[in-house]
Write an enzyme that holds these catalytic residues in place. Structure first.
Site, PDB file in Angstrom:
ATOM      1  N   ASP A 141       0.869  -1.419  -0.023  1.00 16.54           N
ATOM      2  CA  ASP A 141       0.067   0.065   0.021  1.00 16.54           C
ATOM      3  C   ASP A 141       0.924   1.211   0.083  1.00 16.54           C
ATOM      4  O   ASP A 141       1.863   1.151  -0.708  1.00 16.54           O
ATOM      5  CB  ASP A 141      -0.947  -0.027   1.295  1.00 16.54           C
ATOM      6  CG  ASP A 141      -2.023   1.107   1.347  1.00 16.54           C
ATOM      7  OD1 ASP A 141      -2.930   0.982   0.346  1.00 16.54           O
ATOM      8  OD2 ASP A 141      -1.774   2.114   2.089  1.00 16.54           O
TER       9      ASP A 141
ATOM     10  N   HIS B  75      -7.053  -6.082  -1.557  1.00 13.32           N
ATOM     11  CA  HIS B  75      -6.078  -5.159  -1.344  1.00 13.32           C
ATOM     12  C   HIS B  75      -4.814  -5.619  -0.399  1.00 13.32           C
ATOM     13  O   HIS B  75      -3.928  -4.970  -0.281  1.00 13.32           O
ATOM     14  CB  HIS B  75      -6.457  -3.837  -0.778  1.00 13.32           C
ATOM     15  CG  HIS B  75      -5.514  -2.789  -0.517  1.00 13.32           C
ATOM     16  ND1 HIS B  75      -4.810  -2.287  -1.464  1.00 13.32           N
ATOM     17  CD2 HIS B  75      -5.347  -2.123   0.519  1.00 13.32           C
ATOM     18  CE1 HIS B  75      -4.097  -1.179  -0.864  1.00 13.32           C
ATOM     19  NE2 HIS B  75      -4.272  -1.361   0.316  1.00 13.32           N
TER      20      HIS B  75
END
Length: 321
Positions: free
Chosen positions: A100, A300
């Site tokens: 991320d 994610h």
């Protein structure tokens, strides 16, 4: 369990979870996470013959939490990682692994401080080169100018986003984590929200939560954010122009070190600003890219959702360096 050390750097102190002996591997988390997001990688990396070091990024958990927005720009973030490598491994560069926001931090540390970086791996967020315009301009063009919601636009004003997340940390994390996980159905991250709506509007709170995040895992994250708050983490999003100004100094430079990318098939990051041939773009910007895999069905939270699959790619790559 790893050993915790607080490493004092020129500007901040970083809490580090460290295990093993050997060449240094620094693991850098994203939003809204912690060193703990690498809990499934620390042991295997250490067992493979490395010093595994998972950090709390500045603003998070047990690390320093400077107040100014500009304290969280990319120049400061990459400076932290380079200084940490110098402190823990003064005689040799380190391998960096990021997820991320941690991925742009490690990609750009490799770009701007190649003297401190032996190799670099990014999860979720690919590397597409030195930016040609600020990311805030792209947000404006693709979302805001069309009246569409984009979470990073919501994060820009200091106060409202902090208040929303801190009002119910447990509920906020559950809803946000789930909405962009591989377990969430299509539409769990609403596509019809308008500019001005808040992050959590329209996000479901699943019951039960997918098994990759246990109640004990969530308890840990909740305690960390109830202690440290969200201002520092959100400030990272408020530096798009400063990030651009810093990185433009390196126009024409590529990441030459050995590199690895791992993404998730259902990770919205890969499609948020339109689809392109990411593998070709990354290959051009990182000529020593040794692997680029997209994990089927993964969302994610790459290394938490699919720890075995991530480790099966990460450990052999480390061994090959």
């Amino acid at each position: 369990m790893p050993t915790f050390r607080e490493i004092t750097l020129p500007e901040v102190t970083l809490r580090c979870a460290i295990e093993g002996q050997g060449p240094l591997v620094v693991m850098v988390h994203g939003f809204p996470e912690s060193w703990y997001s690498w809990r499934h990688q620390i042991g295997p990396v250490a067992e493979a013959g490395f010093t595994a070091c998972a950090i709390d990024v500045r603003g998070y958990g047990g690390s320093s939490r400077p107040h100014p927005v500009e304290a969280y720009d990319m120049e400061h973030m990459t400076g932290d990682i380079a200084a940490l490598v110098e402190a823990l491994s003064p005689d040799a560069p380190a391998v960096l692994v990021g997820h991320d926001w941690g991925a742009p931090i490690v990609w750009n540390t490799a770009l701007t401080r190649p003297d401190r970086v032996r190799a670099v791996a990014g999860l979720s967020v690919p590397y597409t080169g030195v930016p040609k315009r600020p990311f805030s301009d792209m947000i404006e063009a693709v979302f805001t100018s069309r009246g569409k919601f984009f979470y990073q636009a919501w994060f820009q004003n200091i106060g409202p986003a902090e208040a929303e997340l801190e009002a119910d940390v447990r509920g906020a994390l559950r809803r946000f984590y789930y909405a962009i996980s591989g377990d969430a159905p299509d539409g769990a991250w609403p596509s019809d929200k308008t500019h001005g709506q808040s992050l959590l509007e329209g996000l479901a709170d699943p019951d039960p939560f997918p098994a990759w995040l246990t109640p004990e895992d969530l308890d840990y994250y909740v305690a960390e954010f109830e202690r440290s708050g969200f201002r520092g983490p959100l400030n990272r999003y408020r530096n798009h122009q400063r990030d651009f100004d810093f990185l433009r100094r390196f126009e024409g430079r590529r990441i030459e070190q050995p590199a690895l990318f791992i993404g998730g098939e259902r990770d919205l990051v890969l499609s948020m600003l339109g689809k392109g041939d990411l593998m070709a773009i990354m290959g051009a910007e990182m000529p020593n890219l040794r692997g680029a895999d997209i994990l089927p069905g993964c969302g994610h939270w790459t290394q938490q959702e699919r720890p075995a699959e991530v480790n099966a790619r990460l450990i052999p790559w480390l061994a090959s360096l």
